[in-house]
Design a protein around this motif. Sequence first.
Motif, short mmCIF file in Angstrom:
data_model
loop_
_atom_site.label_atom_id
_atom_site.label_comp_id
_atom_site.label_asym_id
_atom_site.label_seq_id
_atom_site.Cartn_x
_atom_site.Cartn_y
_atom_site.Cartn_z
N GLU A 1 -2.89 4.29 -9.14
CA GLU A 1 -2.78 4.33 -7.59
C GLU A 1 -4.21 3.98 -7.19
OE1 GLU A 1 -0.88 7.59 -6.33
OE2 GLU A 1 0.97 6.86 -6.58
N SER A 2 -5.04 4.84 -7.71
CA SER A 2 -6.70 4.68 -7.18
C SER A 2 -7.24 3.31 -7.60
CB SER A 2 -7.47 5.79 -8.10
OG SER A 2 -7.15 7.08 -7.59
N TRP A 3 -6.74 2.88 -8.82
CA TRP A 3 -7.19 1.44 -9.29
C TRP A 3 -6.74 0.51 -8.26
CZ3 TRP A 3 -4.34 -2.80 -11.50
CH2 TRP A 3 -5.19 -3.67 -12.12
N ILE A 4 -5.62 0.66 -7.90
CA ILE A 4 -4.53 -0.46 -7.19
C ILE A 4 -5.42 -0.58 -5.63
CG2 ILE A 4 -2.46 -0.93 -5.74
CD1 ILE A 4 -1.08 -0.14 -8.13
N LEU A 5 -5.84 0.69 -5.14
CA LEU A 5 -6.20 0.97 -3.92
C LEU A 5 -7.87 0.53 -3.94
CD1 LEU A 5 -4.70 4.30 -2.70
CD2 LEU A 5 -3.91 1.85 -2.08
#
Length: 99
Positions: free
Chosen positions: A81-85
């Motif tokens: 999720e952090s990578w996607i955001l």
Amino acid sequence: MSTITPNPIQQSQQRILTINQRINDAANTIISEYTSIVALAPVSGKDRTTTATETYEIECHATSIVRAIEDLLMVSRSLKESWILGQVASSFQMNDGHA
């Protein structure tokens, strides 16, 4: 009264330490619980009561392993999720001094 807020680099480093600690804790739990299961596995020469008690212990150890693996899955999901955001890329840039 002012509070000191950590800078983004310190926040990123703290987050990395927290993630590493969660991974290490989960791995240690998996190893120790698996070791306990292996130690309880031999059945020869045991009466039914002992075998039943040890079966319950093995189930408890297996449950702990499942919880540790679920925690690893949550860490993985959080990183994705952090990578996607875009939070992971900016963290790496801050650590390299490019931010």
